[in-house]
Write a protein that holds these residues in place. Structure first.
Motif, PDB file in Angstrom:
ATOM      1  N   LEU A  20       0.953  -1.191   0.265  1.00  0.00           N
ATOM      2  CA  LEU A  20       0.105  -0.267  -0.023  1.00  0.00           C
ATOM      3  C   LEU A  20       1.080   1.484   0.041  1.00  0.00           C
ATOM      4  O   LEU A  20       2.461   1.117   0.252  1.00  0.00           O
ATOM      5  CB  LEU A  20      -0.502   0.132   1.442  1.00  0.00           C
ATOM      6  CG  LEU A  20      -2.078  -1.198   0.982  1.00  0.00           C
ATOM      7  CD1 LEU A  20      -2.699  -0.729   2.288  1.00  0.00           C
ATOM      8  CD2 LEU A  20      -2.530  -1.854   0.446  1.00  0.00           C
ATOM      9  N   SER A  21       0.294   1.770  -0.603  1.00  0.00           N
ATOM     10  CA  SER A  21       1.330   3.225  -0.849  1.00  0.00           C
ATOM     11  C   SER A  21      -0.214   4.494  -0.271  1.00  0.00           C
ATOM     12  O   SER A  21      -1.520   4.698  -0.351  1.00  0.00           O
ATOM     13  CB  SER A  21       1.733   4.203  -2.191  1.00  0.00           C
ATOM     14  OG  SER A  21       2.842   3.116  -2.513  1.00  0.00           O
ATOM     15  N   CYS A  22       0.323   5.819   0.589  1.00  0.00           N
ATOM     16  CA  CYS A  22      -0.176   7.105   0.628  1.00  0.00           C
ATOM     17  C   CYS A  22       0.730   8.242   0.835  1.00  0.00           C
ATOM     18  O   CYS A  22       1.481   8.485   1.364  1.00  0.00           O
ATOM     19  CB  CYS A  22      -0.073   6.813   2.124  1.00  0.00           C
ATOM     20  SG  CYS A  22      -1.385   8.223   2.553  1.00  0.00           S
ATOM     21  N   ALA A  23       0.572   8.737  -0.534  1.00  0.00           N
ATOM     22  CA  ALA A  23       0.640  10.330  -0.992  1.00  0.00           C
ATOM     23  C   ALA A  23      -0.036  11.472  -0.131  1.00  0.00           C
ATOM     24  O   ALA A  23      -0.895  11.377  -0.257  1.00  0.00           O
ATOM     25  CB  ALA A  23       0.654  10.233  -2.480  1.00  0.00           C
ATOM     26  N   ALA A  24       1.118  12.407   0.299  1.00  0.00           N
ATOM     27  CA  ALA A  24       0.450  13.213   1.364  1.00  0.00           C
ATOM     28  C   ALA A  24       0.895  14.327   0.742  1.00  0.00           C
ATOM     29  O   ALA A  24       2.255  14.761  -0.184  1.00  0.00           O
ATOM     30  CB  ALA A  24       0.738  12.659   2.446  1.00  0.00           C
ATOM     31  N   THR A  28       4.174  19.667   6.122  1.00  0.00           N
ATOM     32  CA  THR A  28       4.986  18.957   5.761  1.00  0.00           C
ATOM     33  C   THR A  28       6.234  17.326   6.540  1.00  0.00           C
ATOM     34  O   THR A  28       5.811  17.172   7.460  1.00  0.00           O
ATOM     35  CB  THR A  28       6.241  19.952   6.694  1.00  0.00           C
ATOM     36  OG1 THR A  28       6.486  21.432   6.489  1.00  0.00           O
ATOM     37  CG2 THR A  28       8.129  20.068   6.513  1.00  0.00           C
ATOM     38  N   PHE A  29       5.516  17.079   5.512  1.00  0.00           N
ATOM     39  CA  PHE A  29       5.571  15.460   5.681  1.00  0.00           C
ATOM     40  C   PHE A  29       6.804  14.601   6.404  1.00  0.00           C
ATOM     41  O   PHE A  29       6.493  14.066   7.799  1.00  0.00           O
ATOM     42  CB  PHE A  29       5.504  14.889   4.145  1.00  0.00           C
ATOM     43  CG  PHE A  29       5.089  13.058   3.971  1.00  0.00           C
ATOM     44  CD1 PHE A  29       6.421  12.504   4.363  1.00  0.00           C
ATOM     45  CD2 PHE A  29       4.904  12.685   4.255  1.00  0.00           C
ATOM     46  CE1 PHE A  29       6.711  11.395   4.408  1.00  0.00           C
ATOM     47  CE2 PHE A  29       4.194  10.867   4.809  1.00  0.00           C
ATOM     48  CZ  PHE A  29       5.376  10.168   3.800  1.00  0.00           C
ATOM     49  N   SER A  30       7.721  15.493   7.071  1.00  0.00           N
ATOM     50  CA  SER A  30       9.282  14.444   7.176  1.00  0.00           C
ATOM     51  C   SER A  30       9.007  15.614   8.746  1.00  0.00           C
ATOM     52  O   SER A  30       9.419  14.568   9.343  1.00  0.00           O
ATOM     53  CB  SER A  30      10.118  15.300   6.474  1.00  0.00           C
ATOM     54  OG  SER A  30      10.432  17.049   7.124  1.00  0.00           O
ATOM     55  N   MET A  31       7.903  16.121   9.451  1.00  0.00           N
ATOM     56  CA  MET A  31       7.748  16.182  10.582  1.00  0.00           C
ATOM     57  C   MET A  31       7.122  15.547  11.629  1.00  0.00           C
ATOM     58  O   MET A  31       6.363  15.829  12.357  1.00  0.00           O
ATOM     59  CB  MET A  31       7.587  17.921  10.531  1.00  0.00           C
ATOM     60  CG  MET A  31       8.642  19.153  10.232  1.00  0.00           C
ATOM     61  SD  MET A  31      10.065  18.588  10.514  1.00  0.00           S
ATOM     62  CE  MET A  31       9.768  20.174  12.232  1.00  0.00           C
ATOM     63  N   TYR A  32       5.891  14.424  10.795  1.00  0.00           N
ATOM     64  CA  TYR A  32       5.393  14.126  11.318  1.00  0.00           C
ATOM     65  C   TYR A  32       5.080  12.299  11.330  1.00  0.00           C
ATOM     66  O   TYR A  32       5.680  11.788  10.247  1.00  0.00           O
ATOM     67  CB  TYR A  32       3.869  14.409  10.777  1.00  0.00           C
ATOM     68  CG  TYR A  32       3.785  16.052  10.810  1.00  0.00           C
ATOM     69  CD1 TYR A  32       4.134  17.427   9.631  1.00  0.00           C
ATOM     70  CD2 TYR A  32       2.942  16.324  11.801  1.00  0.00           C
ATOM     71  CE1 TYR A  32       3.850  18.015  10.419  1.00  0.00           C
ATOM     72  CE2 TYR A  32       2.308  17.569  12.511  1.00  0.00           C
ATOM     73  CZ  TYR A  32       2.678  18.678  11.420  1.00  0.00           C
ATOM     74  OH  TYR A  32       2.295  19.832  11.466  1.00  0.00           O
ATOM     75  N   ARG A  72       8.725   4.824   4.930  1.00  0.00           N
ATOM     76  CA  ARG A  72       8.287   6.307   4.365  1.00  0.00           C
ATOM     77  C   ARG A  72       9.314   7.001   3.601  1.00  0.00           C
ATOM     78  O   ARG A  72      11.204   6.341   3.516  1.00  0.00           O
ATOM     79  CB  ARG A  72       8.332   7.038   5.589  1.00  0.00           C
ATOM     80  CG  ARG A  72       9.291   7.569   6.118  1.00  0.00           C
ATOM     81  CD  ARG A  72       8.608   8.103   7.284  1.00  0.00           C
ATOM     82  NE  ARG A  72       8.596   9.500   7.182  1.00  0.00           N
ATOM     83  CZ  ARG A  72       7.373  10.572   8.023  1.00  0.00           C
ATOM     84  NH1 ARG A  72       7.224   9.827   9.496  1.00  0.00           N
ATOM     85  NH2 ARG A  72       7.156  11.671   7.377  1.00  0.00           N
ATOM     86  N   ASP A  73       9.001   7.484   2.085  1.00  0.00           N
ATOM     87  CA  ASP A  73      10.263   8.363   1.886  1.00  0.00           C
ATOM     88  C   ASP A  73       9.593   9.936   1.306  1.00  0.00           C
ATOM     89  O   ASP A  73       9.004   9.806   0.707  1.00  0.00           O
ATOM     90  CB  ASP A  73       9.173   8.016  -0.154  1.00  0.00           C
ATOM     91  CG  ASP A  73      10.783   7.966  -1.059  1.00  0.00           C
ATOM     92  OD1 ASP A  73      11.468   9.236  -0.474  1.00  0.00           O
ATOM     93  OD2 ASP A  73      11.180   7.762  -1.771  1.00  0.00           O
ATOM     94  N   ASN A  74      10.471  10.249   2.690  1.00  0.00           N
ATOM     95  CA  ASN A  74      10.668  12.140   2.556  1.00  0.00           C
ATOM     96  C   ASN A  74      10.813  12.676   1.506  1.00  0.00           C
ATOM     97  O   ASN A  74      10.167  13.327   1.142  1.00  0.00           O
ATOM     98  CB  ASN A  74      11.345  12.121   3.771  1.00  0.00           C
ATOM     99  CG  ASN A  74      10.729  11.955   5.152  1.00  0.00           C
ATOM    100  OD1 ASN A  74       9.652  11.421   5.595  1.00  0.00           O
ATOM    101  ND2 ASN A  74      11.497  11.757   6.407  1.00  0.00           N
ATOM    102  N   ALA A  75      11.240  12.377   0.615  1.00  0.00           N
ATOM    103  CA  ALA A  75      11.570  12.837  -0.566  1.00  0.00           C
ATOM    104  C   ALA A  75      10.323  13.362  -1.809  1.00  0.00           C
ATOM    105  O   ALA A  75      10.014  13.594  -2.584  1.00  0.00           O
ATOM    106  CB  ALA A  75      12.565  12.146  -1.277  1.00  0.00           C
ATOM    107  N   LYS A  76       9.800  12.048  -1.334  1.00  0.00           N
ATOM    108  CA  LYS A  76       8.055  11.757  -2.111  1.00  0.00           C
ATOM    109  C   LYS A  76       6.786  11.950  -1.385  1.00  0.00           C
ATOM    110  O   LYS A  76       6.133  11.979  -2.225  1.00  0.00           O
ATOM    111  CB  LYS A  76       8.440  10.201  -2.496  1.00  0.00           C
ATOM    112  CG  LYS A  76       9.017   9.606  -3.942  1.00  0.00           C
ATOM    113  CD  LYS A  76       8.935   7.979  -4.057  1.00  0.00           C
ATOM    114  CE  LYS A  76      10.287   8.207  -5.608  1.00  0.00           C
ATOM    115  NZ  LYS A  76      10.076   6.518  -5.943  1.00  0.00           N
TER     116      LYS A  76
END
Length: 116
Positions: A20-24, A28-32, A72-76
């Motif tokens: 499964l993938s979840c695009a956010a 600021t994704f990397s902070m959560y 997680r992939d913070n770049a994506k």
């Protein structure tokens, strides 16, 4: 605004795998810390896995330990849930979520059905 879009669900046989993938977006994704939940028909929504910001510490429900992996992939701006050795009991709608300023945000969910 916060948006979470899950994908990757489907029908799989017992013992099979899904990712499964979840695009956010909208924060600021990397902070959560990010989480995956699931809800089966007639049951309450339950926490499946979490991954922290920064070092990416993970936690799992006992029912999925050793079978599921959250990453997680913070770049994506994307969080994943690799599900192996799937069982019929894993059948549910799967949701990713984030808590931001005390508010829980949810995606629309993706259905996983494990059946022969």
């Amino acid at each position: 605004q916060v948006q979470l879009v899950e994908s990757g669900g489907g029908l799989v046989q017992p013992g099979g795998s899904l990712r499964l993938s979840c695009a956010a977006s909208g924060f600021t994704f990397s902070m959560y810390t990010m989480s995956w939940y699931r809800q089966a028909p007639g049951k309450e929504r339950e926490l499946v896995a979490t991954i922290s910001r920064g070092s990416g510490i993970t936690n799992y429900a006992d029912s999925v330990k050793g079978r599921f992996t959250i990453s997680r992939d913070n770049a994506k701006n994307t969080v994943y849930l690799q599900m192996n050795s799937l069982e019929p009991e894993d059948t549910a709608a799967y949701y990713c979520s984030v808590r931001k300023l005390g508010i829980m945000y949810w995606g629309q969910g993706t259905q996983v059905t494990v059946s022969s």
